[in-house]
Design a protein around this motif. Structure first.
Motif, PDB file in Angstrom:
ATOM      1  N   GLU A 146       0.892  -1.360  -0.229  1.00  6.22           N
ATOM      2  CA  GLU A 146      -0.361   0.408   0.293  1.00  6.22           C
ATOM      3  C   GLU A 146       0.759   0.963  -0.099  1.00  6.22           C
ATOM      4  O   GLU A 146       2.488   1.244   0.316  1.00  6.22           O
ATOM      5  CB  GLU A 146      -0.930  -0.010   1.338  1.00  6.22           C
ATOM      6  CG  GLU A 146      -0.575   0.099   2.657  1.00  6.22           C
ATOM      7  CD  GLU A 146      -1.442   0.293   3.494  1.00  6.22           C
ATOM      8  OE1 GLU A 146      -2.627   0.514   3.028  1.00  6.22           O
ATOM      9  OE2 GLU A 146      -1.188   0.239   4.393  1.00  6.22           O
ATOM     10  N   GLU A 147       0.611   2.144  -0.730  1.00 10.47           N
ATOM     11  CA  GLU A 147       1.077   3.970  -0.355  1.00 10.47           C
ATOM     12  C   GLU A 147       0.768   4.329   0.813  1.00 10.47           C
ATOM     13  O   GLU A 147      -0.773   4.389   1.705  1.00 10.47           O
ATOM     14  CB  GLU A 147       0.900   4.781  -2.077  1.00 10.47           C
ATOM     15  CG  GLU A 147       1.372   4.078  -2.926  1.00 10.47           C
ATOM     16  CD  GLU A 147       0.810   4.900  -3.780  1.00 10.47           C
ATOM     17  OE1 GLU A 147       0.156   5.027  -4.225  1.00 10.47           O
ATOM     18  OE2 GLU A 147       1.566   4.612  -4.746  1.00 10.47           O
ATOM     19  N   ILE A 148       1.424   4.416   1.652  1.00 12.02           N
ATOM     20  CA  ILE A 148       1.205   5.707   2.398  1.00 12.02           C
ATOM     21  C   ILE A 148       2.027   7.207   2.398  1.00 12.02           C
ATOM     22  O   ILE A 148       3.432   7.352   2.195  1.00 12.02           O
ATOM     23  CB  ILE A 148       1.412   5.582   3.895  1.00 12.02           C
ATOM     24  CG1 ILE A 148       3.757   4.891   3.744  1.00 12.02           C
ATOM     25  CG2 ILE A 148       0.953   4.042   4.190  1.00 12.02           C
ATOM     26  CD1 ILE A 148       3.677   4.784   5.096  1.00 12.02           C
ATOM     27  N   PRO A 149       1.589   7.854   2.804  1.00 18.17           N
ATOM     28  CA  PRO A 149       1.999   9.344   3.291  1.00 18.17           C
ATOM     29  C   PRO A 149       3.665  10.101   3.336  1.00 18.17           C
ATOM     30  O   PRO A 149       4.157   8.945   4.251  1.00 18.17           O
ATOM     31  CB  PRO A 149       1.105  10.337   3.819  1.00 18.17           C
ATOM     32  CG  PRO A 149       0.431   9.380   3.762  1.00 18.17           C
ATOM     33  CD  PRO A 149       0.781   7.967   3.497  1.00 18.17           C
ATOM     34  N   THR A 150       4.539   9.918   3.003  1.00 18.32           N
ATOM     35  CA  THR A 150       5.805   9.838   3.201  1.00 18.32           C
ATOM     36  C   THR A 150       6.066  11.043   4.351  1.00 18.32           C
ATOM     37  O   THR A 150       5.825  12.008   4.093  1.00 18.32           O
ATOM     38  CB  THR A 150       6.709  10.378   2.058  1.00 18.32           C
ATOM     39  OG1 THR A 150       6.631   9.997   0.757  1.00 18.32           O
ATOM     40  CG2 THR A 150       8.487  10.313   2.987  1.00 18.32           C
ATOM     41  N   PRO A 151       6.178  10.938   5.934  1.00 11.93           N
ATOM     42  CA  PRO A 151       6.418  11.578   7.037  1.00 11.93           C
ATOM     43  C   PRO A 151       7.638  12.714   6.783  1.00 11.93           C
ATOM     44  O   PRO A 151       8.284  12.533   6.618  1.00 11.93           O
ATOM     45  CB  PRO A 151       6.865  11.173   8.007  1.00 11.93           C
ATOM     46  CG  PRO A 151       7.600   9.425   7.139  1.00 11.93           C
ATOM     47  CD  PRO A 151       6.661   9.720   5.976  1.00 11.93           C
ATOM     48  N   GLY A 152       6.998  13.507   7.394  1.00 12.16           N
ATOM     49  CA  GLY A 152       7.961  14.878   7.170  1.00 12.16           C
ATOM     50  C   GLY A 152       8.297  15.500   5.808  1.00 12.16           C
ATOM     51  O   GLY A 152       8.552  16.834   5.472  1.00 12.16           O
TER      52      GLY A 152
END
Length: 79
Positions: free
Chosen positions: A69-75
């Motif tokens: 799954e794709e997740i937002p890249t933190p920061g």
């Protein structure tokens, strides 16, 4: 927002349940014996090699795409 692709803890658990397996059994079927907790460490957090993801998918009887799954890249802010 930039995203990254990870091995999904949720999707692996769903696929395992569909096959009547525990996550630990998936790890054993994917030949991670001797590293009994490795599958728990990589789910959603680590960066496993594609061969490892392929063995997990094979153990689950699914495609690699079914457990990623794709997740937002933190920061990272939106551009």
């Amino acid at each position: 927002m930039p995203k990254r692709t990870v091995l999904s803890k949720k999707l692996v658990r769903i696929k395992a349940a569909e096959r009547g397996m525990s996550v630990r059994q998936v790890g054993q079927a994917a030949m991670m014996a001797g590293k009994s907790d490795y599958i728990y460490r990589i789910l959603g957090k680590g960066t496993p090699q594609i061969q490892t993801v392929g063995r997990i998918a094979e153990a689950l009887g699914c495609s690699i795409c079914d457990i990623l799954e794709e997740i937002p890249t933190p920061g990272q802010g939106e551009q």
